[in-house]
Design an enzyme around this catalytic site. Sequence first.
Site, PDB file in Angstrom:
ATOM      1  CG  HIS A 234      11.878  -2.059  -1.050  1.00 37.69           C
ATOM      2  ND1 HIS A 234      11.166  -1.685   0.071  1.00 37.69           N
ATOM      3  CD2 HIS A 234      11.930  -0.964  -1.847  1.00 37.69           C
ATOM      4  CE1 HIS A 234      10.796  -0.425  -0.055  1.00 37.69           C
ATOM      5  NE2 HIS A 234      11.240   0.034  -1.206  1.00 37.69           N
TER       6      HIS A 234
ATOM      7  CG  HIS B  71      13.031   5.484   1.954  1.00 38.23           C
ATOM      8  ND1 HIS B  71      12.030   6.356   2.288  1.00 38.23           N
ATOM      9  CD2 HIS B  71      12.730   5.024   0.718  1.00 38.23           C
ATOM     10  CE1 HIS B  71      11.145   6.405   1.299  1.00 38.23           C
ATOM     11  NE2 HIS B  71      11.541   5.596   0.341  1.00 38.23           N
TER      12      HIS B  71
END
Length: 366
Positions: A39, A81
């Site tokens: 991730h 992100h």
Amino acid sequence: MMYLDKMKFLPLFVMLITTSLQPAYGVVVKGQEKLVIAHRGASGYLPEHSLAAKAMAYAMGADYIEQDVVMSKDNALVVLHDHFLDRVTNVATQFPGRARSDGRYYAIDFTLAEIKTLQMTEGFSIENGQQRAIYPQRFPLWRSTFQVHTLAEEIELIQGLNKSTGKQIGIYPEIKSPAFHRHHGKDISKAVLKDLQRYGYTSRTSKVYVQSFDPIELQRIKQQLLPELEMDLKLVQLIAETSWHETLIYQQDKTIVYDYDWMLRDDAMVKIAQYADGIGPWKPMLINIDNVTNVPRSNGMLGAAHQAGLVVHPYTFRADTGRIPDFAMDFDDLLKIYYFDIDVDGVFTDFPDKAVEFLRKAQLAE
Ligand code: G3P
Ligand code: CA
């Protein structure tokens, strides 16, 4: 100087050599493939989405490495992100006066050349005028040198490592806020797909999952963009709580919040399977916790997803202090619950080494 550089990267080289002997695909336990998805890279150890974090995740044996993708003013695809720059870079000091009225510095307002001048660091918030690391036990703020990079630069790193190690590690790009980008005249989905095509990811056997929280855009990708580009890739529907305001729908100058509640209902998986190959739920969405025993049990979402032919890759598994739910004894126990009691196909984790090691031990114990 050369010796020092070599010493600095020695642990990485050692990991690359040792992990190149590991299997190139997800570990198979009890006949089922279980994946480790890094991730934002090995973000538990190095700043999220830095190339260093991606190389580390690769060396740790992740099966897939995630890229969150947003667009710059000059249409470059950058790996970040947020569609803001201020949580992980020094944009506020380098470009004072370039924030929008909400105080945020939007990546879409900066050229790639400008973004490349920024220093990148661990995520931080501002409290009482002071920067505070979001994860205080992780890599320290503003140490060493990290930079925002493009999707192409990251694919070249991963494909380069695939060549040099002989492994076939996949990529897992997330198209961030596609409606926001289209509202600003940028077709981010098409641009991502074209980059994937350029690097050889064109078919369902390609080592890539394309993910998005936006179901309207995923359906557009499935029904319009992929056929138009003569591609056929695996798609993953991410599932958010409506209250997070994760996906906005633009109606002229108004926005409305996309309502995810239907995705939590019994018939949702069959509907999602019409345009996607998997789901990426927030991990609590898969379980109910017994009030008396505190034992988590599948709430049926996973069974319905598998029944509909969908793979299930929940997010996000973090080993930091305070991040392990109280129904699990420790991080390994949390992984056991999700991988084997609930039966997910893969997990998004900031600590890919721990998930790889957990699965390796589970396989040996068979
Ligand atoms: O894409 C899976 C997971 O990363 C979703 O959460 O917010 O980290 O992108 P987020
Ligand atoms: Ca993501």
